[in-house]
Design an enzyme around this catalytic site. Structure first.
Site, PDB file in Angstrom:
ATOM      1  N   GLY A  10       0.822  -1.213   0.000  1.00  0.00           N
ATOM      2  CA  GLY A  10       0.000   0.000   0.000  1.00  0.00           C
ATOM      3  C   GLY A  10       0.852   1.258   0.000  1.00  0.00           C
ATOM      4  N   THR A 140       4.888   1.235   6.065  1.00  0.00           N
ATOM      5  CA  THR A 140       3.450   0.986   6.080  1.00  0.00           C
ATOM      6  C   THR A 140       2.768   1.983   7.008  1.00  0.00           C
ATOM      7  OG1 THR A 140       1.626  -0.462   6.735  1.00  0.00           O
ATOM      8  CG2 THR A 140       3.717  -0.935   7.769  1.00  0.00           C
ATOM      9  N   ASP A 142       0.226   1.291   8.482  1.00  0.00           N
ATOM     10  CA  ASP A 142      -0.371   0.478   9.559  1.00  0.00           C
ATOM     11  C   ASP A 142       0.538   0.386  10.791  1.00  0.00           C
ATOM     12  OD1 ASP A 142      -2.379   0.125   7.784  1.00  0.00           O
ATOM     13  OD2 ASP A 142      -2.114  -2.024   7.502  1.00  0.00           O
ATOM     14  N   MET A 186      -7.871   3.516   8.572  1.00  0.00           N
ATOM     15  CA  MET A 186      -7.228   2.294   8.052  1.00  0.00           C
ATOM     16  C   MET A 186      -6.369   1.586   9.101  1.00  0.00           C
ATOM     17  SD  MET A 186      -5.900   2.954   4.190  1.00  0.00           S
ATOM     18  CE  MET A 186      -6.941   2.597   2.768  1.00  0.00           C
ATOM     19  N   GLY A 187      -5.988   0.386   8.776  1.00  0.00           N
ATOM     20  CA  GLY A 187      -5.175  -0.442   9.672  1.00  0.00           C
ATOM     21  C   GLY A 187      -5.781  -1.829   9.633  1.00  0.00           C
ATOM     22  N   ARG A 188      -5.215  -2.642   8.760  1.00  0.00           N
ATOM     23  CA  ARG A 188      -5.866  -3.920   8.458  1.00  0.00           C
ATOM     24  C   ARG A 188      -6.036  -4.809   9.687  1.00  0.00           C
ATOM     25  NH1 ARG A 188      -3.121  -5.674   3.486  1.00  0.00           N
ATOM     26  NH2 ARG A 188      -1.424  -6.035   4.933  1.00  0.00           N
ATOM     27  N   GLN A 297      -5.742   9.192   3.877  1.00  0.00           N
ATOM     28  CA  GLN A 297      -4.847   9.144   5.032  1.00  0.00           C
ATOM     29  C   GLN A 297      -3.454   8.638   4.659  1.00  0.00           C
ATOM     30  OE1 GLN A 297      -6.687   6.057   7.793  1.00  0.00           O
ATOM     31  NE2 GLN A 297      -7.917   5.892   5.956  1.00  0.00           N
ATOM     32  N   ARG A 298      -3.309   8.039   3.499  1.00  0.00           N
ATOM     33  CA  ARG A 298      -1.975   7.579   3.127  1.00  0.00           C
ATOM     34  C   ARG A 298      -1.389   8.370   1.953  1.00  0.00           C
ATOM     35  NH1 ARG A 298      -3.569   1.507   0.870  1.00  0.00           N
ATOM     36  NH2 ARG A 298      -4.273   2.205  -1.164  1.00  0.00           N
TER      37      ARG A 298
HETATM   38  O1  F6P Z   1      -0.857  -1.078   3.282  1.00  0.00           O
HETATM   39  C1  F6P Z   1      -1.728  -1.038   4.335  1.00  0.00           C
HETATM   40  C2  F6P Z   1      -3.108  -0.613   3.895  1.00  0.00           C
HETATM   41  O2  F6P Z   1      -3.092   0.757   3.568  1.00  0.00           O
HETATM   42  C3  F6P Z   1      -4.140  -0.945   4.956  1.00  0.00           C
HETATM   43  O3  F6P Z   1      -4.255   0.025   5.933  1.00  0.00           O
HETATM   44  C4  F6P Z   1      -5.367  -1.154   4.121  1.00  0.00           C
HETATM   45  O4  F6P Z   1      -6.270  -2.047   4.748  1.00  0.00           O
HETATM   46  C5  F6P Z   1      -4.822  -1.767   2.893  1.00  0.00           C
HETATM   47  O5  F6P Z   1      -3.517  -1.306   2.749  1.00  0.00           O
HETATM   48  C6  F6P Z   1      -5.607  -1.420   1.658  1.00  0.00           C
HETATM   49  O6  F6P Z   1      -5.081  -2.109   0.592  1.00  0.00           O
HETATM   50  P1  F6P Z   1      -5.287  -1.688  -0.933  1.00  0.00           P
HETATM   51  O7  F6P Z   1      -4.495  -0.468  -1.195  1.00  0.00           O
HETATM   52  O8  F6P Z   1      -4.757  -2.858  -1.687  1.00  0.00           O
HETATM   53  O9  F6P Z   1      -6.741  -1.474  -1.102  1.00  0.00           O
END
Ligand code: F6P
Length: 410
Positions: A10, A140, A142, A186-188, A297-298
């Site tokens: 991500g 990450t 996360d 977020m935060g899997r 947020q990212r």
């Molecule tokens: O890389 C971590 C993350 O940003 C998590 O917080 C989120 O659940 C996941 O990636 C989302 O993944 P993608 O970008 O593949 O939808």
């Protein structure tokens, strides 16, 4: 010799800074000639899709813009390598690309899954006596990689979460009617980023009043009780909830997630805020709004943490130093030496301690009631969100680095 760097998993606001760290540090060494970038992570090495980074990062302007550009200059992937003792075709393809370009060091900027790639590649190289080193550079939002105090990308995401939550708090408190605002973060698997919303406490905010992380079991009944309790003292209730909390779908009576998974078997999350919004509407009946911070947020680099970006660059440079010493199968890590004044030391650990492992938010930093975090979380997060980047703007908009020509995505 030549080297190759790739970005995986991500996106974050800091992943390009780590790329710059590798590139800029590597250019200082006479023994390194060409610094390649692999397009779309390991996929570029599999399909021989490399770019010469000197042709992409040409000027000081490029460096500055890449540093303030979120996402990944080289593209990313979520590609799971097979077991190197069972299925070697893909490894042969990777080595063939590396041999064709005289590459002797591989740097992978990524999270838990990407460290699985570093671990397997290192294993394959060692099993077959191949003189290539593989090093992991953590990344990450996360913040869930074991062995490192924190991960590049987290500080900037945390700064965005806190800043945006503060703005939402102001906006939500204007009316005289009771309301509940649910912010999905977020935060899997872990609640680090959601917990970071509590740093607002350092500036005297009392919200978010409720914070729910995946590390504690979630009960919809308890959640409704919590909201009703906060409503006794606050007209505008603010809830921060991690996308990773487990909701009993049967209890909610409907599917609220797509059910789709990525190559590593991780569920695509998102939707929990909306599900809770519907629940509050049905059971409490006041004004309710859910806000999913989603990818903002990212990738909101205009709000990135200067410390995060400079640490990301620093750890990328340290990885080059380690590779030149012949270190392989390791991931670079931060050790926090002190909080006041904040100081970190960079080292490296076996990637096997990180790959496919998860560093959970400490349960002792979750309050007994399970609906908030303690001041330790604030103390931990605060140093990581410090400083603002001197962002360049064009026409009133933050400037991003955009390649003149699109990379060849095979
Ligand atoms: O890389 C971590 C993350 O940003 C998590 O917080 C989120 O659940 C996941 O990636 C989302 O993944 P993608 O970008 O593949 O939808």
């Amino acid at each position: 010799m030549n080297i190759v760097v790739a970005q995986s998993g991500g996106p974050t606001c800091a992943i390009n800074a780590s790329l710059l760290g590798v590139f800029r540090h590597a250019t200082k060494y006479d023994e390194i000639e060409t610094i390649y970038g692999s397009v779309n992570g390991i996929e570029g090495l599999i399909s021989n899709n490399l770019v010469n980074l000197s042709e992409i990062i040409c000027t000081d302007d490029d460096v500055e813009l890449i540093r303030q550009t979120p996402s990944t200059v080289l593209g990313s992937c979520r590609y799971k390598l097979p077991d190197p003792t069972k299925d070697i075709k893909v490894y042969e393809d990777i080595v063939s690309t590396m041999r064709a370009h005289d590459i002797h060091a591989f740097f992978y900027i990524g999270g838990n899954d990407s460290m699985d790639t570093v671990m397997k590649l290192d294993r394959y190289f060692k099993l077959n006596g191949i003189d290539i080193v593989a090093i992991g550079i953590p990344k990450t939002i996360d913040n869930d990689l074991p062995e490192t105090d924190h991960t590049p990308g987290f500080g900037s995401a945390a700064k965005y979460v806190a800043t945006t939550t503060q703005e939402i708090i102001r906006d939500s408190s204007v009316y005289s009617v009771p309301s509940v605002t649910i912010i999905e973060i977020m935060g899997r698997d872990t609640g680090w980023l959601t917990a970071s919303s509590a740093v607002l406490r350092a500036n005297g905010e009392t919200a978010p009043h409720l914070i729910y992380l995946p590390e504690k079991p979630f009960s919809t009944k308890k959640f409704l009780d919590d909201v009703r309790e906060v409503q006794k003292t606050h007209r505008a209730v603010i809830v921060a909830v991690s996308e990773g909390i487990e909701l009993d779908m049967a209890e909610l009576g409907e599917e609220f997630q797509s059910g789709k998974t990525d190559n590593f078997g991780h569920k695509y999350l998102a939707g929990i805020g909306k599900a809770l919004e519907k629940l509050v509407t049905k059971e409490i009946g006041c004004k309710v709004r859910s806000i999913e911070l989603n990818v903002m947020q990212r990738c909101s680099s205009h709000l990135s943490s200067k410390r995060d970006i400079s640490e990301a660059e620093r750890i990328g440079g340290s990885a080059v130093k380690a590779a030149l010493k012949g270190i392989s199968g390791e991931m670079m890590v931060f050790y926090r030496v002190a909080n006041h004044p904040y100081n970190v030391r960079i080292d490296h650990v076996s990637v096997s301690l990180v790959a496919n492992h998860v560093k959970y938010f400490p349960t002792e930093w979750i309050t007994e009631s399970g609906n908030n975090v303690t001041d330790e979380a604030v103390e931990y997060c605060l140093p990581l969100i410090q400083g603002e980047q001197n962002i360049r703007y064009k026409n009133g908009i933050p400037q991003h680095y955009v390649l003149q020509q699109e990379l060849p995505h095979k």
